[in-house]
Design an enzyme around this catalytic site. Structure first.
Site, PDB file in Angstrom:
ATOM      1  N   HIS A 139      36.124  30.470  40.954  1.00  0.00           N
ATOM      2  CA  HIS A 139      36.095  31.690  40.128  1.00  0.00           C
ATOM      3  C   HIS A 139      34.751  31.899  39.430  1.00  0.00           C
ATOM      4  O   HIS A 139      34.538  32.941  38.810  1.00  0.00           O
ATOM      5  CB  HIS A 139      37.210  31.672  39.082  1.00  0.00           C
ATOM      6  CG  HIS A 139      38.582  31.654  39.660  1.00  0.00           C
ATOM      7  ND1 HIS A 139      39.020  32.629  40.538  1.00  0.00           N
ATOM      8  CD2 HIS A 139      39.616  30.779  39.529  1.00  0.00           C
ATOM      9  CE1 HIS A 139      40.261  32.341  40.907  1.00  0.00           C
ATOM     10  NE2 HIS A 139      40.644  31.228  40.323  1.00  0.00           N
ATOM     11  N   HIS A 175      44.676  31.590  44.383  1.00  0.00           N
ATOM     12  CA  HIS A 175      43.927  32.699  43.777  1.00  0.00           C
ATOM     13  C   HIS A 175      42.699  33.052  44.609  1.00  0.00           C
ATOM     14  O   HIS A 175      42.093  32.178  45.234  1.00  0.00           O
ATOM     15  CB  HIS A 175      43.471  32.305  42.373  1.00  0.00           C
ATOM     16  CG  HIS A 175      44.580  31.848  41.479  1.00  0.00           C
ATOM     17  ND1 HIS A 175      44.873  30.511  41.285  1.00  0.00           N
ATOM     18  CD2 HIS A 175      45.483  32.550  40.759  1.00  0.00           C
ATOM     19  CE1 HIS A 175      45.909  30.415  40.453  1.00  0.00           C
ATOM     20  NE2 HIS A 175      46.293  31.631  40.124  1.00  0.00           N
ATOM     21  N   ASP A 262      47.743  25.210  44.576  1.00  0.00           N
ATOM     22  CA  ASP A 262      48.629  26.047  43.755  1.00  0.00           C
ATOM     23  C   ASP A 262      49.457  27.011  44.615  1.00  0.00           C
ATOM     24  O   ASP A 262      50.208  27.830  44.099  1.00  0.00           O
ATOM     25  CB  ASP A 262      47.868  26.793  42.643  1.00  0.00           C
ATOM     26  CG  ASP A 262      46.470  27.209  43.025  1.00  0.00           C
ATOM     27  OD1 ASP A 262      46.115  27.141  44.225  1.00  0.00           O
ATOM     28  OD2 ASP A 262      45.709  27.633  42.132  1.00  0.00           O
TER      29      ASP A 262
END
Ligand code: SP5
Ligand code: ZN
Length: 318
Positions: A139, A175, A262
């Site tokens: 990120h 993500h 995740d």
């Protein structure tokens, strides 16, 4: 297979993040990596675990802005001088409220980069390396932290590897890796392919849409596969095959995998339905590309099962 690990990450341990205006306990905890190491050791892999070498800060600068690097370094030092050391949230150089600076954040983030670069350098000698990076990195943009990430470990390794030919990055964290996408968005020599939760319903919300395909010289070298909450193994497998085919067509000289766990069915912040044995299958598909492969740890927050997931993945790589 070599696994790169350093205990320095343990010193970075923020107490909370802010979600929907409330302080909640920090999900990105030191136990994550410690559980993985414990499980790998339990399965006879102790001799595979190696310490990272130290790399100059200029490698970080190959991807991040100097003001941003200094901000993390000085912010961490400033925190170290304060009483309480609870961590705080910066108001500049930051995308969200999930990346506080604490006394050892710079040291841990720097060591996490040392791990990924050590792995990248070792790819000359070995076909597959697994690096236990923490804090994670995907990120982190050129000049913005967020989503538990400070320095983009995978991007810095990909930049390093790109000196020897084209590099593909496969991001399988739950993500979208907005940082990695941004860093290589205008580059044709680094392909970014990501499978992740649809940003309309999941973090990071502002990037990861299917119509983000790269810009200028990089047009056509960014591929996003946004997937719905509740994605099953059968659906995930189909898309992973498509992603692998794209990488094969690109003919890179090496592959960096931004590897988050995740996507696991019992992850506390995820929302896909992948089981522990499925990670071995995924790793086999990746291994099938037959490329020098650097696997970089990103997310994964089910502390109880993280070790088993990682070991399942490692079995598939071996
Ligand atoms: C590296 C990485 O995986 N970073 C992820 C950062 C996500 N932070 C925001 C978490 C939002 C949690 N939403 C809770 C939904 C519970 N079902
Ligand atoms: Zn994630």
């Amino acid at each position: 297979m070599k696994i790169i690990y350093s205990p320095i990450h343990k010193k970075h341990s923020p107490k909370w993040e802010i979600i929907n205006g409330k302080n909640v306990s920090y999900a990105e905890v030191p136990e994550r990596i410690e559980q993985i190491v414990k499980e790998l050791q339990k399965n006879g892999m102790s001799s595979c675990i190696k310490a990272p070498k130290r790399f100059s800060e200029r490698y970080i600068k190959s991807v991040h802005n100097q003001h941003y690097i200094d901000y993390i370094k000085k912010g961490s030092q400033k925190e170290a001088k304060k009483k309480g050391n609870d961590g705080y949230f910066t108001t500049f150089f930051i995308n969200d409220l999930c990346a506080p600076l604490t006394p050892f954040t710079y040291d841990a983030a720097r060591e996490s980069v040392n791990c990924s670069l050590t792995g990248a350098r070792l790819l000359k000698e070995e076909p597959v390396i697994y690096v236990l990076c923490r804090p994670p990195g995907h990120h982190a943009e050129a000049n913005r932290m967020g989503g538990y990430c400070y320095f983009n470990n995978a991007a810095i390794a990909a930049e390093y590897l790109s000196q020897n030919g084209k590099v593909a990055i496969l991001d399988i964290d739950f993500h979208h890796g907005n940082g990695t996408q941004q860093i290589f968005y205008e580059r044709p020599d680094v392909l970014y392919v990501s499978l992740h939760v649809d940003p309309r319903v999941g973090f990071p919300y502002t990037a990861g849409f299917a119509n983000e395909k790269g810009a200028n010289d990089g047009k056509g070298f960014n591929k996003n596969f946004p997937l719905p909450l509740g994605t099953t193994e059968a659906d995930y497998e189909k898309i992973l095959t498509k992603a692998c085919n794209l990488i094969e067509e690109y003919k890179p000289s090496s592959l960096v995998v931004s590897c988050g766990f995740d996507t696991y069915e019992k992850d506390p912040i995820g929302g896909f339905k992948l089981s522990i044995p499925f990670y071995e299958k995924m790793a086999k598909a990746i291994k099938g590309l037959d490329l020098p492969t650097l696997v970089v740890q990103e997310g994964g927050y089910n502390i109880t099962d993280l070790g088993k997931i990682a070991y399942s993945f490692v079995k598939g790589l071996n």
